[in-house]
Design a protein around this motif. Sequence first.
Motif, PDB file in Angstrom:
ATOM      1  N   LEU A 175       0.835  -1.197   0.000  1.00 54.52           N
ATOM      2  CA  LEU A 175       0.000   0.000   0.000  1.00 54.52           C
ATOM      3  C   LEU A 175       0.869   1.246   0.000  1.00 54.52           C
ATOM      4  CD1 LEU A 175      -2.688  -1.042   2.650  1.00 54.52           C
ATOM      5  CD2 LEU A 175      -2.828  -1.232   0.169  1.00 54.52           C
ATOM      6  N   LYS A 176       0.552   2.156  -0.916  1.00 54.37           N
ATOM      7  CA  LYS A 176       1.287   3.409  -0.999  1.00 54.37           C
ATOM      8  C   LYS A 176       0.302   4.572  -0.980  1.00 54.37           C
ATOM      9  CE  LYS A 176       5.443   1.756  -3.301  1.00 54.37           C
ATOM     10  NZ  LYS A 176       6.441   2.030  -4.367  1.00 54.37           N
ATOM     11  N   ARG A 177       0.690   5.609  -0.254  1.00 54.84           N
ATOM     12  CA  ARG A 177      -0.185   6.772  -0.137  1.00 54.84           C
ATOM     13  C   ARG A 177       0.374   7.962  -0.910  1.00 54.84           C
ATOM     14  NH1 ARG A 177      -2.945   7.401   5.857  1.00 54.84           N
ATOM     15  NH2 ARG A 177      -3.783   5.270   5.990  1.00 54.84           N
ATOM     16  N   GLY A 178      -0.537   8.789  -1.368  1.00 53.01           N
ATOM     17  CA  GLY A 178      -0.132  10.000  -2.074  1.00 53.01           C
ATOM     18  C   GLY A 178      -1.182  11.075  -1.929  1.00 53.01           C
ATOM     19  N   ARG A 179      -0.765  12.301  -2.188  1.00 49.47           N
ATOM     20  CA  ARG A 179      -1.683  13.433  -2.150  1.00 49.47           C
ATOM     21  C   ARG A 179      -1.584  14.224  -3.450  1.00 49.47           C
ATOM     22  NH1 ARG A 179      -1.567  16.104   3.963  1.00 49.47           N
ATOM     23  NH2 ARG A 179      -2.661  14.382   5.008  1.00 49.47           N
ATOM     24  N   GLY A 180      -2.710  14.771  -3.855  1.00 52.00           N
ATOM     25  CA  GLY A 180      -2.745  15.580  -5.070  1.00 52.00           C
ATOM     26  C   GLY A 180      -3.644  16.781  -4.874  1.00 52.00           C
ATOM     27  N   VAL A 181      -3.395  17.810  -5.647  1.00 50.41           N
ATOM     28  CA  VAL A 181      -4.191  19.027  -5.558  1.00 50.41           C
ATOM     29  C   VAL A 181      -4.641  19.440  -6.950  1.00 50.41           C
ATOM     30  CG1 VAL A 181      -2.175  20.550  -5.732  1.00 50.41           C
ATOM     31  CG2 VAL A 181      -4.265  21.389  -4.637  1.00 50.41           C
ATOM     32  N   ALA A 182      -5.796  20.060  -7.031  1.00 51.79           N
ATOM     33  CA  ALA A 182      -6.301  20.560  -8.313  1.00 51.79           C
ATOM     34  C   ALA A 182      -7.241  21.725  -8.051  1.00 51.79           C
ATOM     35  CB  ALA A 182      -7.025  19.466  -9.095  1.00 51.79           C
ATOM     36  N   GLY A 183      -7.331  22.619  -8.997  1.00 54.88           N
ATOM     37  CA  GLY A 183      -8.241  23.753  -8.901  1.00 54.88           C
ATOM     38  C   GLY A 183      -9.137  23.810 -10.120  1.00 54.88           C
ATOM     39  N   GLY A 184     -10.186  24.580 -10.038  1.00 58.00           N
ATOM     40  CA  GLY A 184     -11.090  24.682 -11.182  1.00 58.00           C
ATOM     41  C   GLY A 184     -11.984  25.902 -11.088  1.00 58.00           C
ATOM     42  N   TRP A 185     -12.576  26.258 -12.196  1.00 60.40           N
ATOM     43  CA  TRP A 185     -13.576  27.320 -12.235  1.00 60.40           C
ATOM     44  C   TRP A 185     -14.765  26.808 -13.030  1.00 60.40           C
ATOM     45  CZ3 TRP A 185     -15.146  28.968 -17.018  1.00 60.40           C
ATOM     46  CH2 TRP A 185     -14.274  28.731 -18.090  1.00 60.40           C
ATOM     47  N   TYR A 186     -15.915  27.460 -12.835  1.00 64.50           N
ATOM     48  CA  TYR A 186     -17.135  26.971 -13.467  1.00 64.50           C
ATOM     49  C   TYR A 186     -18.084  28.146 -13.684  1.00 64.50           C
ATOM     50  CZ  TYR A 186     -20.723  23.440 -14.470  1.00 64.50           C
ATOM     51  OH  TYR A 186     -21.663  22.648 -15.077  1.00 64.50           O
ATOM     52  N   GLY A 187     -18.624  28.243 -14.886  1.00 67.78           N
ATOM     53  CA  GLY A 187     -19.641  29.244 -15.175  1.00 67.78           C
ATOM     54  C   GLY A 187     -21.011  28.697 -14.830  1.00 67.78           C
ATOM     55  N   ILE A 188     -21.823  29.481 -14.118  1.00 66.22           N
ATOM     56  CA  ILE A 188     -23.128  28.987 -13.683  1.00 66.22           C
ATOM     57  C   ILE A 188     -24.254  29.648 -14.471  1.00 66.22           C
ATOM     58  CG2 ILE A 188     -22.326  28.426 -11.381  1.00 66.22           C
ATOM     59  CD1 ILE A 188     -23.588  30.970 -10.364  1.00 66.22           C
ATOM     60  N   ALA A 189     -25.387  28.978 -14.459  1.00 66.70           N
ATOM     61  CA  ALA A 189     -26.592  29.317 -15.222  1.00 66.70           C
ATOM     62  C   ALA A 189     -26.421  28.861 -16.676  1.00 66.70           C
ATOM     63  CB  ALA A 189     -26.935  30.800 -15.127  1.00 66.70           C
ATOM     64  N   VAL A 244     -15.671  19.467 -10.165  1.00 64.90           N
ATOM     65  CA  VAL A 244     -14.622  19.782 -11.135  1.00 64.90           C
ATOM     66  C   VAL A 244     -13.214  19.450 -10.652  1.00 64.90           C
ATOM     67  CG1 VAL A 244     -13.572  21.632 -12.492  1.00 64.90           C
ATOM     68  CG2 VAL A 244     -16.060  21.496 -12.299  1.00 64.90           C
ATOM     69  N   PRO A 245     -12.782  19.864  -9.447  1.00 65.88           N
ATOM     70  CA  PRO A 245     -11.394  19.579  -9.065  1.00 65.88           C
ATOM     71  C   PRO A 245     -11.160  18.169  -8.527  1.00 65.88           C
ATOM     72  CG  PRO A 245     -12.291  21.518  -7.901  1.00 65.88           C
ATOM     73  CD  PRO A 245     -13.426  20.753  -8.473  1.00 65.88           C
ATOM     74  N   THR A 246     -12.234  17.428  -8.233  1.00 68.27           N
ATOM     75  CA  THR A 246     -12.070  16.156  -7.526  1.00 68.27           C
ATOM     76  C   THR A 246     -11.257  15.144  -8.321  1.00 68.27           C
ATOM     77  OG1 THR A 246     -14.230  16.499  -6.478  1.00 68.27           O
ATOM     78  CG2 THR A 246     -13.268  14.310  -6.302  1.00 68.27           C
ATOM     79  N   ILE A 247     -11.658  14.893  -9.555  1.00 68.23           N
ATOM     80  CA  ILE A 247     -10.984  13.853 -10.344  1.00 68.23           C
ATOM     81  C   ILE A 247      -9.517  14.201 -10.593  1.00 68.23           C
ATOM     82  CG2 ILE A 247     -10.935  12.662 -12.563  1.00 68.23           C
ATOM     83  CD1 ILE A 247     -13.990  12.805 -12.558  1.00 68.23           C
ATOM     84  N   PRO A 248      -9.169  15.416 -11.059  1.00 66.08           N
ATOM     85  CA  PRO A 248      -7.743  15.693 -11.247  1.00 66.08           C
ATOM     86  C   PRO A 248      -6.952  15.630  -9.949  1.00 66.08           C
ATOM     87  CG  PRO A 248      -9.059  17.667 -11.619  1.00 66.08           C
ATOM     88  CD  PRO A 248      -9.999  16.518 -11.570  1.00 66.08           C
ATOM     89  N   ALA A 249      -7.571  16.011  -8.821  1.00 63.79           N
ATOM     90  CA  ALA A 249      -6.864  15.906  -7.540  1.00 63.79           C
ATOM     91  C   ALA A 249      -6.579  14.454  -7.202  1.00 63.79           C
ATOM     92  CB  ALA A 249      -7.678  16.571  -6.426  1.00 63.79           C
TER      93      ALA A 249
END
Length: 338
Positions: free
Chosen positions: A4-18, A292-297
Motif C-alpha cells: 500500500l502506498k499513499r499520495g496526495r494531489g491538488v487541483a483547482g477549477g472554475w465553473y460558469g453557472i446558469a 470539477v477539481p475532484t478527479i484531477p486531484a
Amino acid sequence: MMALKRGRGVAGGWYGIARTASIDRASTWAELDDGGTAKVVTGVTEIGEGILTVLAQIAAEELGVRPWEVTIGDNDTARAPEAAHAGATRQTYMIGNSVALACREARQRLYEQMADHWGVEVSSLASRDGEIWSEGSNHRCTMREAVDISKKRGVVPVGSANFTAHHTGLDGQDGSGRPWQAYVFGAQVAEVEVDTMTGEVQVLGIWAAHDVGRAVNPKGVEGQIEGGVVQAIGQGLMEHYETKDGRTTTPGFAKYILPTALDVPKVTSVIVEDPDPIGPLGVKGIGEPAMVPTIPAVMNAIYDAIGVRITSLPATPDKIVEALRKKNESAKAVQSAA
C-alpha cells in the motif's frame, strides 16, 4: 504480497453557472398574507438539492418573517411563473435572486403604507422575525398587524420580479463573448491509498475549498460539496459504461460499479464567500462546480503515490496494474541499457 502506498494531489477549477451562451431568466410572485405569513410562487423544481429551504430562507430574510412562516407555492407553470429547469448550478443564483427581488417589492408596498400610517419616513422602517418597526421611534407592531393595516388601506403587499442573466455566444473567429454571467472557483486536495498488487484505489480524504458567493444555507452548501465529491469519485474510479456491437455490456449495477458508503472519504469543506457583484443577493452556486477539481486531484494523488499517470477514466484497478507493469518494464530496460 499487498503493498500500500499513499499520495496526495491538488487541483483547482472554475465553473460558469446558469445557462450557457443564452439568456437565462427566472420569475417569481411574492405576497405578505393575512397572519403576517408569506407565500412565494415560482416554477422551481426541487430534486433533492434543498432549493425550497434556500428560497424560504431568502424570502424570510427579505420580508422580515421567520422561515417556517414562508410557503413555497405549487411549481406547476400552468399556475406559476416560469423559473426554468433544475440544472446548470442555476437554482440559487437565478431563482434565489428572483425571489429576493419579488419579496423586496412586496416589502416596499407594506413599508409605504406603514410609513404613511405612522407618519415616518419609509427609510426608517425595518422588519425581522415577524415584527416591523420604525428606527428612532416607538412605532412597532407585528407583521400580522401591519398586513391588516395595509389591507384596510386598500393595498395588498404583493410583488413580482424577473431576474435575467445576459449571456452571449462565443465568436467563431476569435472566441470572444460572454458565455456566463457569474463564475465560481474552487480547489481540492485528495489523499489516496493505492494497492500496487491489485491496483485498487481508496480515497482517504478530500479537502475542498469553494467560492459560493454568499452561503445562504452553509449546511446545504456542505451537502452539495460532499455529493459532488462522491459523484466525481464514481466517475473517476469506478463508473465505466461499455458497449459491444452497439449493445451495452454493463446493463446493471453488478457491472456498472457505483460508489457505496464504504467508498466515501471524509470530506472537509471550506466555504469561501466572495459575493457576486451583479446579483442582488451576492449568491452564486456550488452543485456542479464541486465535482470539477475532484478527479484531477485524485489522479494527481495516484501519481504521487505510485509514479504513474492515468490519462483515461475511470482509473480502474486493471489500468493501474497495467500502468505499473509498463513502468517497471521501462525501468528494467533503462537498467539493462546502462
